[in-house]
Design a protein around this motif. Structure first.
Motif, short mmCIF file in Angstrom:
data_model
loop_
_atom_site.label_atom_id
_atom_site.label_comp_id
_atom_site.label_asym_id
_atom_site.label_seq_id
_atom_site.Cartn_x
_atom_site.Cartn_y
_atom_site.Cartn_z
N SER A 125 38.42 47.20 49.04
CA SER A 125 39.21 47.92 50.05
C SER A 125 40.52 47.22 50.38
N ARG A 126 40.62 45.92 50.16
CA ARG A 126 41.83 45.19 50.52
C ARG A 126 42.45 44.44 49.34
N ILE A 127 41.62 43.89 48.46
CA ILE A 127 42.14 43.17 47.29
C ILE A 127 42.26 44.20 46.18
N SER A 128 43.41 44.82 46.11
CA SER A 128 43.56 46.09 45.41
C SER A 128 43.51 45.96 43.89
N GLY A 129 42.67 46.80 43.29
CA GLY A 129 42.71 47.01 41.85
C GLY A 129 42.60 45.75 41.02
N ASN A 130 43.59 45.57 40.13
CA ASN A 130 43.57 44.43 39.22
C ASN A 130 43.74 43.10 39.93
N LYS A 131 44.20 43.10 41.17
CA LYS A 131 44.42 41.84 41.89
C LYS A 131 43.11 41.11 42.16
N TRP A 132 42.02 41.85 42.33
CA TRP A 132 40.73 41.19 42.52
C TRP A 132 40.42 40.32 41.30
N TYR A 133 40.67 40.83 40.12
CA TYR A 133 40.38 40.10 38.88
C TYR A 133 41.38 38.96 38.67
N LYS A 134 42.64 39.20 38.99
CA LYS A 134 43.66 38.16 38.78
C LYS A 134 43.46 36.96 39.70
N LEU A 135 42.99 37.21 40.91
CA LEU A 135 42.88 36.13 41.90
C LEU A 135 41.55 35.40 41.84
N LYS A 136 40.55 36.00 41.26
CA LYS A 136 39.19 35.46 41.31
C LYS A 136 39.13 34.00 40.86
N TYR A 137 39.50 33.71 39.63
CA TYR A 137 39.39 32.35 39.11
C TYR A 137 40.55 31.47 39.55
N ALA A 168 46.83 31.76 32.86
CA ALA A 168 45.61 31.73 32.07
C ALA A 168 44.37 32.08 32.90
N LEU A 169 44.33 31.65 34.16
CA LEU A 169 43.17 31.96 35.00
C LEU A 169 43.18 33.42 35.42
N GLY A 170 44.37 33.97 35.63
CA GLY A 170 44.47 35.40 35.90
C GLY A 170 44.00 36.21 34.70
N LEU A 171 44.38 35.77 33.52
CA LEU A 171 43.92 36.42 32.28
C LEU A 171 42.40 36.35 32.19
N ALA A 172 41.82 35.18 32.51
CA ALA A 172 40.37 35.02 32.44
C ALA A 172 39.66 36.05 33.33
N GLY A 173 40.21 36.27 34.52
CA GLY A 173 39.63 37.28 35.40
C GLY A 173 39.78 38.68 34.85
N CYS A 174 40.94 38.97 34.28
CA CYS A 174 41.20 40.32 33.76
C CYS A 174 40.39 40.62 32.51
N ARG A 175 39.87 39.59 31.85
CA ARG A 175 38.96 39.82 30.72
C ARG A 175 37.68 40.51 31.18
N GLU A 176 37.40 40.45 32.50
CA GLU A 176 36.17 41.02 33.03
C GLU A 176 36.33 42.47 33.48
N ILE A 177 37.55 43.01 33.39
CA ILE A 177 37.79 44.38 33.84
C ILE A 177 36.89 45.37 33.10
N LEU A 178 36.70 45.15 31.81
CA LEU A 178 35.92 46.08 31.00
C LEU A 178 34.44 45.72 30.94
N ALA A 179 34.04 44.67 31.67
CA ALA A 179 32.66 44.18 31.58
C ALA A 179 31.65 45.23 32.02
N GLY A 180 32.03 46.08 32.96
CA GLY A 180 31.11 47.09 33.47
C GLY A 180 30.91 48.27 32.54
N LEU A 181 31.58 48.25 31.38
CA LEU A 181 31.49 49.38 30.45
C LEU A 181 30.48 49.14 29.34
N GLN A 182 29.66 48.13 29.48
CA GLN A 182 28.64 47.89 28.47
C GLN A 182 27.72 49.10 28.37
N GLY A 183 27.48 49.54 27.15
CA GLY A 183 26.68 50.73 26.94
C GLY A 183 27.47 52.01 26.86
#
Length: 322
Positions: free
Chosen positions: A42-54, A155-170
């Motif tokens: 709701s606050r850490i919008s969109g791709n920013k959640w993934y970029k900031l995580k690591y 590089a750490l932002g990239l590492a987080g963004c590698r997880e964007i597609l993780a929920g698409l398994q299957g």
């Protein structure tokens, strides 16, 4: 360091995958889906959640008590970092491109309310934000801080963004994955995580964005990612420049929302979808393709733009690629 109130990165967001059923796609014979990162948090919008995580995890582990970053007056990155900093008990400083009058806009009002200290600089100074003398000046002013690049690029932002597609398994594989591009960090993460036979297409939100090609390639190299070369940039999706709104874009966005129920932002995803639909209409997306579009969020930036979007949209007289 102040104790964390809560860590907004502890559990991965549940991101819906929505089919887009437009007449345009049916006529062209393409199967299009939208990954709704705008609903990730709701606050850490969109791709920013993934970029900031690591990035933030690393800074906390290194014992940093405050972090400093850069952004424009309506920056999704600045907005997201301010909230995350408050949640995690980290002091935040935003070096903002523009005049102090911008402090009252909705984006920076939120950031201030969440405890971010704002430092406004003129555009010439901002362009030189990587200059050593300017960095030393910031350290004299603010003392010790951890540095987060504009947009969370790194590089750490990239590492987080590698997880964007993780929920698409299957989910069956896609032939093409598309996303808007600001600094290029999100696209680099998608390139790093897509299967080799999936093409990645980035839509630059910046006019004159050809330099992004080298930035993205350099980030992939820095992160130790083998560049398959199965990606490219669309450089004509900017609608006149970063943050600019064309009458066509302003008319397209509400029409798209009416047909799909999806709200778009005019800086990134709105421009990406408009240009993608134009490519489909021009027959440049192969019939039979299965396409994934990434909604990178940023809807907080709509606030205060309603009148401009309304006026521009009503000035448009023409067809829409829908």
């Amino acid at each position: 360091m102040k104790p964390c109130s809560f860590n907004p990165f502890e559990s991965a967001p549940q991101v819906p995958l929505q089919p887009l059923e437009l007449d345009l796609y049916s006529r062209a014979g393409v199967d299009v889906w939208l990954l709704r990162l705008d609903l990730a948090h709701s606050r850490i919008s969109g791709n920013k959640w993934y970029k900031l995580k690591y990035t933030l995890q690393d800074l906390v582990e290194r014992g940093e008590r405050r972090v400093l970053t850069f952004g424009g007056a309506y920056s999704n990155h600045v907005h997201a970092l301010a909230f995350a900093g408050q949640a995690m008990g980290i002091e935040t400083i935003g070096v903002i491109r523009g005049e102090p009058a911008y402090a009252s806009n909705p984006t920076l009002s939120d950031a201030s309310a969440w405890g971010m200290q704002l430092e406004f600089v003129d555009r010439v100074t901002y362009r030189n934000k990587q200059d050593g003398a300017f960095r030393r000046q910031l350290r004299r002013r603010f003392g010790r801080f951890g540095l987060i690049a504009e947009g969370g690029f790194g590089a750490l932002g990239l590492a987080g963004c590698r997880e964007i597609l993780a929920g698409l398994q299957g989910v069956p594989a896609f032939d093409l994955v598309c996303a808007a591009v600001g600094t290029g960090g999100t696209l680099a993460g998608l390139i790093a995580s897509c299967p080799q036979n999936t093409r990645v297409l980035g839509f630059s939100a910046l006019k004159g964005g050809a330099f992004l090609q080298a930035d993205i390639a350099g980030l992939l190299q820095q992160a130790g990612v083998m560049d398959s070369g199965s990606w490219k940039l669309q450089l004509d999706a900017h609608c006149g420049g970063y943050g600019r709104i064309s009458p066509l874009l302003a008319a397209f966005m509400p029409a798209f929302t009416h047909k799909t129920g999806v709200v778009l932002d005019p800086v990134y995803t709105g421009k990406m979808l408009l240009r993608f639909n134009q490519l489909v209409a021009d027959g440049e997306v192969r019939a039979g393709s299965r396409v994934l579009l990434i909604h990178t969020g940023g809807l907080q930036g709509l606030r205060g733009m309603e009148k401009t979007l309304y006026d521009q949209g009503h000035a448009y007289r023409g067809g829409l690629p829908l």
